[in-house]
Enzyme design. Structure first.
Site: not given
Length: 343
Positions: A60, A131, A164
């Site tokens: 990322e 995300k 993440c």
């Protein structure tokens, strides 16, 4: 068996290359172009490496960097059908290698998406993911709206991508596995305070879902001297760490996974086949197991009435505490600058 990080491939094995990319400094369009060139150069170089990975995974923010003051700059945002992604796709086709990449995706009228893509070895876009859980209150991204897609990958793999903070919520990895993923990729830009949580969530996501997890962060300092951790990790289906990196910027950590092992574990494990037993509780006593949902948080979330017992005591409910302002401020900052006129 790890096959020495892919040096001795097993039948049915897939060699992964997890790229601990250095934190890029991106403030101008020329910097973004240079970051694209660095990534495509790594793709081409990896094809000549020994072992040659079948899938390269970039962290990322490896294209856009970690400077929040630049994140909403429309000049630095990308489109999935834009020139930056076209170059990444062309590099994968030329090198005959799969790639997983990170972009900050333009989202007209709203805050941008934090997006990940998977490209195959002929340059076709195979997966597009946004995300789901931005790292609030510090990230201004619009929450993802594509769910958790899964695609076929090399060596019988079924690939999913979580980004993440997504991996800190066990529901995201569970959803990826529920949709058939046997290899769950996780990309991040985490710094060292997250190191311990990073390690045990990667292991837990593997064990709880009988899936391989392959995870990598950015590495090295940003412009302010704050270091990202690197920490590439590949975990076996029982949570055992097969390969682990360090904080070295630019290091490519290679590892082999055998997707068929995950598939067989899901079919053959009795004890600790947790993803199966979630929906078949107590099957030794109840024929087929109980299939009801005993979890009030799942019922409430699905019904749109999710409400914590301490809901009214939560202090951070927008980005003001992190300097982003309210959601209206974030949306306003994300609007393209007005074009100059001749008037």
């Amino acid at each position: 068996m790890t096959g020495l990080g892919g040096l001795n491939p097993s039948p049915g094995g897939m060699v992964l290359g997890l790229v601990q990319a250095a934190v890029p400094i991106v403030t101008e369009p020329a910097d973004l172009a240079a970051a694209v060139d660095r990534i495509t150069g790594t793709v081409m170089g990896a094809r000549r490496a020994l072992p040659a990975p079948e899938l390269l995974v970039f962290p990322e923010y490896s294209l856009h960097g970690l400077d929040p003051s630049t994140w909403l700059d429309d000049r630095l945002l990308c489109d999935v059908d834009g020139p930056e992604v076209a170059k990444l796709r062309a590099a994968c086709a030329e090198a005959r290698i799969w790639g997983c990449f990170s972009i900050m995706e333009r989202n007209p009228g709203r805050a941008p998406y934090n997006t990940g893509i998977i490209v195959d070895d002929i340059g076709e876009l195979r997966l597009h993911y946004r995300k789901l859980h931005p790292w609030v209150p510090a990230e201004p991204w619009h929450p993802g709206d594509l769910g958790i897609p899964v695609c076929d990958g090399p060596a019988g793999s079924r690939l999913a991508l979580i980004i993440c903070h997504d991996g800190m919520l066990p529901e995201t990895a569970r959803e990826a596995a529920y949709r058939g993923a046997n290899v769950i990729l996780r990309t991040a830009g985490y710094t060292y305070p997250i190191q311990q949580a990073w390690r045990f969530t990667n292991q837990g996501n593997a064990f709880c879902n009988l899936a391989y997890t392959a995870s990598v962060c950015l590495a090295g300092p940003d412009g302010a001297g704050i270091h990202s951790q690197g920490e590439a990790m590949v975990c076996d289906v029982d949570g055992t760490v097969l390969e682990q990196g360090d904080g070295t910027p630019g290091r490519i950590v290679t590892a082999e996974v055998v997707p068929a092992r995950a598939d067989e574990a899901r079919r053959g494990w009795g004890v600790e086949n947790n993803i199966y037993q979630l929906g078949h509780r107590g099957y030794s006593a109840v024929e087929g197991g109980a299939t009801d949902c005993p979890y009030t948080y799942v019922q409430d979330l699905a019904a749109g009435r999710y409400h914590l017992p301490w809901e009214g005591q939560v202090r951070h409910t927008d980005g003001t505490g992190a300097g982003l302002g309210t959601p209206a401020d974030v949306r306003a900052a994300a609007r393209p600058a007005a074009m100059p006129t001749d008037d």
